[in-house]
Write a protein that holds these residues in place. Structure first.
Motif, PDB file in Angstrom:
ATOM      1  N   PRO A  87       1.085   2.268   1.704  1.00 43.67           N
ATOM      2  CA  PRO A  87      -0.349   1.995   1.878  1.00 43.67           C
ATOM      3  C   PRO A  87      -1.273   2.882   1.068  1.00 43.67           C
ATOM      4  O   PRO A  87      -2.235   2.374   0.476  1.00 43.67           O
ATOM      5  CB  PRO A  87      -0.564   2.188   3.390  1.00 43.67           C
ATOM      6  CG  PRO A  87       0.602   2.989   3.853  1.00 43.67           C
ATOM      7  CD  PRO A  87       1.743   2.642   2.961  1.00 43.67           C
ATOM      8  N   TRP A  88      -1.026   4.187   1.015  1.00 44.80           N
ATOM      9  CA  TRP A  88      -1.970   5.074   0.343  1.00 44.80           C
ATOM     10  C   TRP A  88      -1.835   5.007  -1.170  1.00 44.80           C
ATOM     11  O   TRP A  88      -2.816   4.772  -1.875  1.00 44.80           O
ATOM     12  CB  TRP A  88      -1.787   6.511   0.834  1.00 44.80           C
ATOM     13  CG  TRP A  88      -2.217   6.694   2.254  1.00 44.80           C
ATOM     14  CD1 TRP A  88      -1.413   6.824   3.353  1.00 44.80           C
ATOM     15  CD2 TRP A  88      -3.559   6.713   2.737  1.00 44.80           C
ATOM     16  NE1 TRP A  88      -2.161   6.937   4.494  1.00 44.80           N
ATOM     17  CE2 TRP A  88      -3.487   6.874   4.154  1.00 44.80           C
ATOM     18  CE3 TRP A  88      -4.809   6.626   2.129  1.00 44.80           C
ATOM     19  CZ2 TRP A  88      -4.624   6.943   4.954  1.00 44.80           C
ATOM     20  CZ3 TRP A  88      -5.940   6.685   2.933  1.00 44.80           C
ATOM     21  CH2 TRP A  88      -5.846   6.839   4.314  1.00 44.80           C
ATOM     22  N   GLY A 181      -8.352  -2.249   1.487  1.00 43.43           N
ATOM     23  CA  GLY A 181      -8.143  -1.514   2.731  1.00 43.43           C
ATOM     24  C   GLY A 181      -7.467  -2.349   3.804  1.00 43.43           C
ATOM     25  O   GLY A 181      -6.514  -1.897   4.456  1.00 43.43           O
ATOM     26  N   TRP A 185      -3.571  -1.867   5.300  1.00 44.05           N
ATOM     27  CA  TRP A 185      -3.369  -1.658   6.727  1.00 44.05           C
ATOM     28  C   TRP A 185      -2.443  -2.715   7.336  1.00 44.05           C
ATOM     29  O   TRP A 185      -1.611  -2.418   8.198  1.00 44.05           O
ATOM     30  CB  TRP A 185      -4.726  -1.675   7.437  1.00 44.05           C
ATOM     31  CG  TRP A 185      -4.636  -1.673   8.932  1.00 44.05           C
ATOM     32  CD1 TRP A 185      -4.129  -0.681   9.725  1.00 44.05           C
ATOM     33  CD2 TRP A 185      -5.049  -2.722   9.811  1.00 44.05           C
ATOM     34  NE1 TRP A 185      -4.210  -1.043  11.053  1.00 44.05           N
ATOM     35  CE2 TRP A 185      -4.778  -2.289  11.131  1.00 44.05           C
ATOM     36  CE3 TRP A 185      -5.638  -3.968   9.612  1.00 44.05           C
ATOM     37  CZ2 TRP A 185      -5.064  -3.072  12.237  1.00 44.05           C
ATOM     38  CZ3 TRP A 185      -5.929  -4.747  10.717  1.00 44.05           C
ATOM     39  CH2 TRP A 185      -5.642  -4.289  12.014  1.00 44.05           C
ATOM     40  N   ALA A 186      -2.557  -3.957   6.880  1.00 50.07           N
ATOM     41  CA  ALA A 186      -1.861  -5.069   7.525  1.00 50.07           C
ATOM     42  C   ALA A 186      -0.829  -5.743   6.639  1.00 50.07           C
ATOM     43  O   ALA A 186      -0.410  -6.870   6.932  1.00 50.07           O
ATOM     44  CB  ALA A 186      -2.879  -6.109   8.004  1.00 50.07           C
TER      45      ALA A 186
END
Length: 226
Positions: A87-88, A181, A185-186
């Motif tokens: 994610p990051w 974003g 996250w998903a």
């Protein structure tokens, strides 16, 4: 001898305008091909994930940029990048890649169409260009929230307007943040829904679309007051 000092420039502007229209037609054709032709099978997430895991970060970024410039859906590229890199790191790579795609396609639009559009624009288009130039960053941000056309197509069209580079790059980056974003996250849930859609997944997607529509409507109302 012609008394019009701009007469010798008009054929060049006409050729550039034709080049801009040809580029738009090519990108739109590619976007339709990725969605509706047999080439759509090449973009299956599982197939792309398998290949992406075997290449390095720099190659992944290069493929991201080239695919985005060829009108491959940005949302798909973001999803794959986040799933492969996490994610990051994936989110940062997507923002960098999206900024590079934006700069390249916006620059192409400016090179091909800005002077040509200014030369041939009528009063209404000139007024619209002036409005876009005055609210450049906000205009780009709102356009990013409403994915009405492929990413590269919108950038090419924005390049033909008087929007300044800084306003475009800043608006493009800020406008990508919500989509990147949410995807970061998903991402696993999004991939699961692509593989096996469920009623819950469809309801969640509709909820997100409604939120985006409401936010876009609010931003448009706010923009009219500026």
């Amino acid at each position: 001898m012609s008394s019009d000092p701009d007469a010798h420039r008009r054929p060049r502007h006409r050729h550039r305008l034709a080049g801009l229209l040809a580029a738009l037609l090519l990108l739109l054709s590619l976007a339709l091909a990725w969605r509706f032709s047999p080439a759509a099978a090449w973009l299956h997430p599982d197939t792309l994930l398998e290949g992406a895991r075997h290449i390095g970060w720099a190659t992944q970024l290069a493929v991201f940029v080239l695919a985005g410039c060829a009108a491959v859906p940005l949302s798909l590229l973001v999803l794959l990048t986040v799933l492969v890199q996490g994610p990051w790191q994936g989110a940062l790579s997507c923002l960098l890649g999206g900024s590079l795609i934006g700069a390249l396609s916006f620059g192409a639009g400016a090179l091909l169409g800005r002077q040509a559009v200014a030369q041939w624009a009528g009063p209404r288009l000139q007024a619209l260009n002036a409005l876009v130039a005055r609210r450049g960053l906000l205009a780009v941000f709102v356009v990013r929230l409403v994915p009405a056309a492929p990413f590269a197509v919108v950038n090419l069209m924005l390049g033909a307007t008087p929007i300044r580079w800084f306003a475009f790059l800043a608006g493009n980056l800020i406008g990508m943040l919500p989509m990147v974003g949410v995807t970061a996250w998903a991402a696993p849930e999004i991939l699961a829904q692509l593989r096996e859609p469920s009623e819950w997944g469809v309801a969640a997607l509709l909820g997100v679309l409604l939120l985006v529509a409401a936010a876009t409507w609010a931003l448009k109302r706010w923009a009219r007051t500026l």
